[in-house]
Design a protein around this motif. Sequence first.
Motif, PDB file in Angstrom:
ATOM      1  N   LEU A  71      43.542  37.909  38.513  1.00 21.31           N
ATOM      2  CA  LEU A  71      43.374  37.361  37.778  1.00 21.31           C
ATOM      3  C   LEU A  71      41.987  36.759  38.136  1.00 21.31           C
ATOM      4  CD1 LEU A  71      45.556  37.206  34.596  1.00 21.31           C
ATOM      5  CD2 LEU A  71      43.592  39.036  34.784  1.00 21.31           C
ATOM      6  N   VAL A  72      41.005  36.200  38.169  1.00 20.42           N
ATOM      7  CA  VAL A  72      40.443  35.569  39.889  1.00 20.42           C
ATOM      8  C   VAL A  72      40.393  33.609  38.430  1.00 20.42           C
ATOM      9  CG1 VAL A  72      37.877  36.173  38.741  1.00 20.42           C
ATOM     10  CG2 VAL A  72      37.909  34.555  40.915  1.00 20.42           C
ATOM     11  N   ARG A  73      40.434  33.175  39.086  1.00 18.83           N
ATOM     12  CA  ARG A  73      40.061  31.788  38.504  1.00 18.83           C
ATOM     13  C   ARG A  73      39.453  31.170  40.235  1.00 18.83           C
ATOM     14  NH1 ARG A  73      41.839  34.478  35.126  1.00 18.83           N
ATOM     15  NH2 ARG A  73      43.822  34.204  33.691  1.00 18.83           N
ATOM     16  N   TRP A  74      38.380  29.746  39.542  1.00 15.89           N
ATOM     17  CA  TRP A  74      38.020  29.023  40.459  1.00 15.89           C
ATOM     18  C   TRP A  74      38.615  27.390  40.447  1.00 15.89           C
ATOM     19  CZ3 TRP A  74      32.037  27.448  39.698  1.00 15.89           C
ATOM     20  CH2 TRP A  74      32.177  26.696  40.654  1.00 15.89           C
ATOM     21  N   GLN A  75      39.057  27.206  41.704  1.00 21.66           N
ATOM     22  CA  GLN A  75      39.627  26.051  41.586  1.00 21.66           C
ATOM     23  C   GLN A  75      39.025  25.202  41.949  1.00 21.66           C
ATOM     24  OE1 GLN A  75      43.488  25.247  40.404  1.00 21.66           O
ATOM     25  NE2 GLN A  75      42.067  23.580  40.425  1.00 21.66           N
ATOM     26  N   LEU A 112      39.478  27.486  37.001  1.00 23.54           N
ATOM     27  CA  LEU A 112      37.603  27.237  35.838  1.00 23.54           C
ATOM     28  C   LEU A 112      38.028  29.130  34.801  1.00 23.54           C
ATOM     29  CD1 LEU A 112      34.466  26.169  36.560  1.00 23.54           C
ATOM     30  CD2 LEU A 112      36.185  24.943  34.911  1.00 23.54           C
ATOM     31  N   LEU A 113      38.295  29.200  34.071  1.00 25.28           N
ATOM     32  CA  LEU A 113      38.574  30.826  34.017  1.00 25.28           C
ATOM     33  C   LEU A 113      37.095  31.457  33.677  1.00 25.28           C
ATOM     34  CD1 LEU A 113      41.054  30.018  30.492  1.00 25.28           C
ATOM     35  CD2 LEU A 113      41.953  30.900  32.627  1.00 25.28           C
ATOM     36  N   PRO A 114      37.270  33.427  33.894  1.00 23.92           N
ATOM     37  CA  PRO A 114      36.652  33.200  34.274  1.00 23.92           C
ATOM     38  C   PRO A 114      35.039  33.202  33.647  1.00 23.92           C
ATOM     39  CG  PRO A 114      38.109  34.899  34.471  1.00 23.92           C
ATOM     40  CD  PRO A 114      38.350  33.915  34.246  1.00 23.92           C
ATOM     41  N   GLY A 115      34.980  33.015  32.043  1.00 22.82           N
ATOM     42  CA  GLY A 115      33.641  33.224  31.741  1.00 22.82           C
ATOM     43  C   GLY A 115      33.194  32.056  31.543  1.00 22.82           C
ATOM     44  N   ALA A 116      33.374  30.568  31.816  1.00 23.26           N
ATOM     45  CA  ALA A 116      32.741  29.368  32.732  1.00 23.26           C
ATOM     46  C   ALA A 116      32.170  29.955  33.725  1.00 23.26           C
ATOM     47  CB  ALA A 116      34.207  28.663  32.739  1.00 23.26           C
ATOM     48  N   PHE A 117      32.255  31.182  34.752  1.00 21.50           N
ATOM     49  CA  PHE A 117      31.344  31.213  35.960  1.00 21.50           C
ATOM     50  C   PHE A 117      31.343  32.468  36.549  1.00 21.50           C
ATOM     51  CE2 PHE A 117      35.826  31.232  37.182  1.00 21.50           C
ATOM     52  CZ  PHE A 117      36.239  32.588  38.096  1.00 21.50           C
ATOM     53  N   LEU A 118      31.665  33.557  35.803  1.00 24.07           N
ATOM     54  CA  LEU A 118      31.455  34.902  35.940  1.00 24.07           C
ATOM     55  C   LEU A 118      29.678  35.104  36.054  1.00 24.07           C
ATOM     56  CD1 LEU A 118      34.500  37.086  35.631  1.00 24.07           C
ATOM     57  CD2 LEU A 118      33.327  35.947  38.212  1.00 24.07           C
TER      58      LEU A 118
END
Length: 176
Positions: free
Chosen positions: A56-60, A67-73
């Motif tokens: 599961l990808v996350r942005w630190q 940040l969860l994927p919905g915020a950046f994908l």
Amino acid sequence: GKSRTEVFDPSMRSANETQTALAAELARAIENGDLVLHYQPILELETRTVVGYEALVRWQHPTRGLLLPGAFLPLLEDRKLSVALGIALVDQAAEFLATTNTDDAWVSLNVSADQLGDSQFADRVLSSIGRYHLSPQRIVVELTEASLVAPNTRIRHELTELRNAGVPILLDDFGT
């Protein structure tokens, strides 16, 4: 639409500028390795042992936190950015597998149609398998059904290349 007007409001500009700035930050984050994988264990219920993981990808993010994927994908409109993200995450998953204390656990990676089609993704999967001395069955490529309906023969070629090398291909969200 036709016969319609829209009154400009300054908040329209700031929202668009914020999204543009965040997209630029995302490109730098991919280059810097700030997008990380978290691994959700998948258990065999009978024995309660871990048999695999879903990556599961996350942005630190340096100021906004995790940040969860919905915020950046949704910002991955640029295909090259999407491909770069997929390639970076394959390496992380392979390194994780190489450091686990089992030789048969696997990691499934969610892959979009944008990340397929030019052989970069398949090449990276196969090279990571070789670099970390992994069995091909330990990296599982998980696609949405929509990815398979895309009329792109290059995508099918890349999936065939992965399958022929022994990499499992799974369908996610089947029937949706």
